[in-house]
Each structure stands twice: as structure tokens, then as C-alpha cells.
Design a protein around this motif. Structure first.
Motif, PDB file in Angstrom:
ATOM      1  N   GLY A  45       0.843  -1.434  -0.062  1.00 16.10           N
ATOM      2  CA  GLY A  45       0.074   0.071   0.060  1.00 16.10           C
ATOM      3  C   GLY A  45       0.971   1.298  -0.002  1.00 16.10           C
ATOM      4  O   GLY A  45       0.619   2.270  -0.733  1.00 16.10           O
ATOM      5  N   HIS A  46       2.031   1.113   0.785  1.00 16.43           N
ATOM      6  CA  HIS A  46       3.025   2.500   0.730  1.00 16.43           C
ATOM      7  C   HIS A  46       3.534   2.727  -0.429  1.00 16.43           C
ATOM      8  O   HIS A  46       3.402   3.681  -1.111  1.00 16.43           O
ATOM      9  N   ARG A  47       3.865   1.582  -1.196  1.00 19.78           N
ATOM     10  CA  ARG A  47       4.329   1.860  -2.747  1.00 19.78           C
ATOM     11  C   ARG A  47       3.361   2.297  -3.538  1.00 19.78           C
ATOM     12  O   ARG A  47       3.568   3.189  -4.308  1.00 19.78           O
ATOM     13  N   GLU A  48       1.996   1.747  -3.397  1.00 18.08           N
ATOM     14  CA  GLU A  48       1.046   2.170  -4.251  1.00 18.08           C
ATOM     15  C   GLU A  48       0.569   3.609  -4.136  1.00 18.08           C
ATOM     16  O   GLU A  48       0.272   4.318  -5.227  1.00 18.08           O
ATOM     17  N   VAL A  49       0.416   4.112  -2.784  1.00 14.88           N
ATOM     18  CA  VAL A  49       0.329   5.472  -2.535  1.00 14.88           C
ATOM     19  C   VAL A  49       1.313   6.360  -3.237  1.00 14.88           C
ATOM     20  O   VAL A  49       1.035   7.375  -3.658  1.00 14.88           O
ATOM     21  N   ASN A  50       2.526   5.964  -2.964  1.00 13.02           N
ATOM     22  CA  ASN A  50       3.734   6.829  -3.489  1.00 13.02           C
ATOM     23  C   ASN A  50       3.540   6.961  -4.836  1.00 13.02           C
ATOM     24  O   ASN A  50       4.037   7.994  -5.499  1.00 13.02           O
ATOM     25  N   GLN A  51       3.192   6.159  -5.648  1.00 15.78           N
ATOM     26  CA  GLN A  51       3.322   5.883  -7.032  1.00 15.78           C
ATOM     27  C   GLN A  51       2.148   6.565  -7.604  1.00 15.78           C
ATOM     28  O   GLN A  51       1.955   6.510  -8.992  1.00 15.78           O
ATOM     29  N   GLY A  52       0.972   6.731  -6.759  1.00 14.55           N
ATOM     30  CA  GLY A  52      -0.393   7.265  -7.311  1.00 14.55           C
ATOM     31  C   GLY A  52      -1.212   5.988  -8.036  1.00 14.55           C
ATOM     32  O   GLY A  52      -1.911   6.496  -8.902  1.00 14.55           O
ATOM     33  N   TYR A  53      -0.909   4.816  -7.620  1.00 14.77           N
ATOM     34  CA  TYR A  53      -1.411   3.805  -8.201  1.00 14.77           C
ATOM     35  C   TYR A  53      -2.840   3.780  -8.178  1.00 14.77           C
ATOM     36  O   TYR A  53      -3.402   4.007  -7.040  1.00 14.77           O
ATOM     37  N   GLU A  54      -3.673   3.492  -9.278  1.00 11.55           N
ATOM     38  CA  GLU A  54      -5.062   3.139  -9.055  1.00 11.55           C
ATOM     39  C   GLU A  54      -5.527   1.737  -9.628  1.00 11.55           C
ATOM     40  O   GLU A  54      -5.407   1.487 -10.773  1.00 11.55           O
ATOM     41  N   PRO A  55      -5.794   0.730  -8.519  1.00 12.94           N
ATOM     42  CA  PRO A  55      -5.938  -0.644  -9.132  1.00 12.94           C
ATOM     43  C   PRO A  55      -7.117  -0.792  -9.775  1.00 12.94           C
ATOM     44  O   PRO A  55      -8.217  -0.040  -9.627  1.00 12.94           O
ATOM     45  N   GLU A  56      -7.312  -1.752 -10.608  1.00 11.84           N
ATOM     46  CA  GLU A  56      -8.457  -1.976 -11.076  1.00 11.84           C
ATOM     47  C   GLU A  56      -9.489  -2.596 -10.037  1.00 11.84           C
ATOM     48  O   GLU A  56      -9.128  -3.343  -9.166  1.00 11.84           O
ATOM     49  N   LEU A  57     -10.720  -2.260 -10.400  1.00 15.30           N
ATOM     50  CA  LEU A  57     -11.715  -2.731  -9.236  1.00 15.30           C
ATOM     51  C   LEU A  57     -12.663  -3.614  -9.891  1.00 15.30           C
ATOM     52  O   LEU A  57     -12.872  -3.936 -11.268  1.00 15.30           O
ATOM     53  N   LYS A  58     -13.242  -4.518  -8.993  1.00 15.07           N
ATOM     54  CA  LYS A  58     -14.291  -5.333  -9.253  1.00 15.07           C
ATOM     55  C   LYS A  58     -15.394  -4.654  -9.950  1.00 15.07           C
ATOM     56  O   LYS A  58     -15.822  -3.557  -9.258  1.00 15.07           O
ATOM     57  N   PRO A  59     -16.083  -5.320 -10.841  1.00 13.67           N
ATOM     58  CA  PRO A  59     -17.431  -4.452 -11.366  1.00 13.67           C
ATOM     59  C   PRO A  59     -18.231  -4.286 -10.229  1.00 13.67           C
ATOM     60  O   PRO A  59     -18.459  -5.249  -9.546  1.00 13.67           O
ATOM     61  N   VAL A  60     -18.906  -3.214 -10.129  1.00 15.67           N
ATOM     62  CA  VAL A  60     -20.075  -2.902  -9.499  1.00 15.67           C
ATOM     63  C   VAL A  60     -21.406  -2.717 -10.134  1.00 15.67           C
ATOM     64  O   VAL A  60     -21.358  -2.044 -11.154  1.00 15.67           O
ATOM     65  N   ASN A  61     -22.484  -2.994  -9.647  1.00 13.54           N
ATOM     66  CA  ASN A  61     -23.761  -2.806 -10.285  1.00 13.54           C
ATOM     67  C   ASN A  61     -24.257  -1.521  -9.487  1.00 13.54           C
ATOM     68  O   ASN A  61     -25.340  -1.671  -8.948  1.00 13.54           O
ATOM     69  N   VAL A  62     -23.722  -0.310 -10.028  1.00 13.70           N
ATOM     70  CA  VAL A  62     -24.552   0.819  -9.382  1.00 13.70           C
ATOM     71  C   VAL A  62     -24.057   1.796 -10.395  1.00 13.70           C
ATOM     72  O   VAL A  62     -23.064   2.196 -10.912  1.00 13.70           O
ATOM     73  N   ASP A  63     -25.139   2.778 -10.485  1.00 12.05           N
ATOM     74  CA  ASP A  63     -25.059   3.957 -11.353  1.00 12.05           C
ATOM     75  C   ASP A  63     -25.317   5.057 -10.274  1.00 12.05           C
ATOM     76  O   ASP A  63     -26.145   5.402  -9.645  1.00 12.05           O
ATOM     77  N   ILE A  64     -24.033   5.914 -10.074  1.00 12.84           N
ATOM     78  CA  ILE A  64     -24.212   7.027  -9.041  1.00 12.84           C
ATOM     79  C   ILE A  64     -25.000   8.109  -9.366  1.00 12.84           C
ATOM     80  O   ILE A  64     -25.470   9.015  -8.609  1.00 12.84           O
ATOM     81  N   SER A  65     -25.473   8.202 -10.744  1.00 12.53           N
ATOM     82  CA  SER A  65     -26.418   9.264 -11.020  1.00 12.53           C
ATOM     83  C   SER A  65     -27.947   8.920 -10.567  1.00 12.53           C
ATOM     84  O   SER A  65     -28.578   9.974 -10.581  1.00 12.53           O
ATOM     85  N   ASP A  66     -27.926   7.817 -10.178  1.00 17.11           N
ATOM     86  CA  ASP A  66     -28.989   7.409  -9.469  1.00 17.11           C
ATOM     87  C   ASP A  66     -29.365   8.222  -7.903  1.00 17.11           C
ATOM     88  O   ASP A  66     -30.533   7.818  -7.535  1.00 17.11           O
ATOM     89  N   TYR A  67     -28.371   8.559  -7.555  1.00 16.16           N
ATOM     90  CA  TYR A  67     -28.508   8.850  -5.969  1.00 16.16           C
ATOM     91  C   TYR A  67     -28.036  10.450  -6.079  1.00 16.16           C
ATOM     92  O   TYR A  67     -27.267  11.053  -6.605  1.00 16.16           O
ATOM     93  N   ASP A  68     -28.510  11.002  -4.812  1.00 15.48           N
ATOM     94  CA  ASP A  68     -28.496  12.530  -4.582  1.00 15.48           C
ATOM     95  C   ASP A  68     -27.256  12.719  -3.686  1.00 15.48           C
ATOM     96  O   ASP A  68     -26.600  13.676  -3.624  1.00 15.48           O
ATOM     97  N   VAL A  69     -27.039  11.803  -2.518  1.00 20.54           N
ATOM     98  CA  VAL A  69     -26.288  11.902  -1.584  1.00 20.54           C
ATOM     99  C   VAL A  69     -25.224  10.573  -1.720  1.00 20.54           C
ATOM    100  O   VAL A  69     -25.848   9.525  -1.655  1.00 20.54           O
ATOM    101  N   ILE A  70     -24.289  10.766  -1.627  1.00 16.09           N
ATOM    102  CA  ILE A  70     -22.976   9.728  -1.721  1.00 16.09           C
ATOM    103  C   ILE A  70     -22.019   9.814  -0.607  1.00 16.09           C
ATOM    104  O   ILE A  70     -21.084  10.446  -0.577  1.00 16.09           O
ATOM    105  N   ALA A  71     -22.285   8.692   0.270  1.00 11.64           N
ATOM    106  CA  ALA A  71     -21.097   8.831   1.491  1.00 11.64           C
ATOM    107  C   ALA A  71     -20.023   7.667   0.987  1.00 11.64           C
ATOM    108  O   ALA A  71     -20.398   6.528   0.393  1.00 11.64           O
TER     109      ALA A  71
END
Length: 165
Positions: free
Chosen positions: A51-77
Motif C-alpha cells: 500500500g505504501h508503494r502504491e500510494v507513493n506511485q499514485g497507483y489506481e488498481p482495477e476494481l471488481k465490477p459494481v452494479n451501481v449508477d451513482i447518477s441515481d443517487y443524490d447523497v453519496i457517502a
């Protein structure tokens, strides 16, 4: 009534997940856990170093797919553990992959005593969003799950998020 989405990433002890679930039990909304496509492996210390190496490199890992469209929400925590003074790389990926313009974002983070600049970094990544009810939750500094922030403070925060809806 506004629609709430609670997005979080949690890795070792489930501290951020616990806060996300507490928020959902108080404010309602849909709960969504994000995770990396390639899971972290090895000991706790191995992952901390990765994690330290990834943060220092600005690394953005690939994510598992999610079934959500944030445009359907008003408030996002959005919840994240603190990884080397900022958000976990998985959260950074998710924030960069989505458009938060016109949304109210509720940033929350867990830490072991070093909150760093997590909330500031989350705000700078969600351009065009309004921000409300930011929260820092402290657990013990040994990487454990002993809550140090008073639970009534967390419950009051969850009630404030509920009032946004």
C-alpha cells in the motif's frame, strides 16, 4: 426524499465496513463495498508495504465490477481507511471513475491516529460535488479494531447524514 448510496472500501479489520453499516442502519440507503480485482495477499505488514508503494506511485488498481449508477443517487457517502495519510488506492480509483458533479458527498475515513489529508484528497478528487458531514473515526494505533472515537459521536454523525435526506 433524497436517495443515499454508501460506498466503502475496507481491508484488514473491517473498521470502515463497520462504520458504513452503522451509517446504513441509521440513515438507510444502499450499501456498496468496492474491492480490487486482484486481492491483496500476504501478511498485514506485506500489504502495508505494498500500500505504501502504491500510494507513493499514485497507483489506481482495477476494481471488481459494481452494479451501481451513482447518477441515481443524490447523497453519496464514501468511506475509506487511511493508507499512508490518504485514501486507499481502491477508493481513489472509484472516485476517478465516476462523476460527482451536482452530488452531495459525505466523506468518512478511519485511521489509527494519523488522519493525514484523506478528506482533503477526497474533496479534490470529487470535482463539482458539494460536501457535508465529513467524519474521521479513530481506532487503535496498532492496526486493530478497538474504537477510540466515542460511539455517540459516530451515531450523531449518522443522524446528521440522515437529516440530509
Amino acid at each position: 426524499m433524497k436517495k443515499l448510496l454508501i460506498i466503502y472500501y475496507s481491508w484488514s479489520n473491517g473498521n470502515t465496513e463497520w462504520i458504513a453499516k452503522l451509517l446504513q442502519s441509521t440513515a438507510g440507503g444502499e450499501l456498496l463495498k468496492i474491492d480490487t480485482a486482484m486481492p491483496y495477499t500476504g501478511s498485514y505488514n506485506d500489504v502495508v508495504e505494498q500500500g505504501h508503494r502504491e500510494v507513493n506511485q499514485g497507483y489506481e488498481p482495477e476494481l471488481k465490477p459494481v452494479n451501481v449508477d451513482i447518477s441515481d443517487y443524490d447523497v453519496i457517502a464514501v468511506g475509506t481507511p487511511t493508507w499512508w495519510y490518504t485514501m486507499a488506492p481502491a477508493v481513489k480509483t472509484f472516485l476517478h471513475q465516476n462523476n460527482f458533479a451536482g452530488k452531495t458527498v459525505v466523506p468518512f475515513m478511519t485511521n489509527g491516529g494519523w488522519p493525514g489529508h484523506v478528506i482533503k484528497d477526497m474533496k479534490s478528487t470529487c470535482s463539482g460535488a458539494e460536501f457535508a458531514c465529513e467524519m474521521q473515526v479513530k481506532f487503535d494505533s496498532n492496526g486493530g479494531d478497538h474504537l477510540e472515537t466515542p460511539e455517540n459521536k459516530i451515531e450523531a454523525w449518522a443522524q446528521n447524514v440522515k437529516a440530509l435526506l
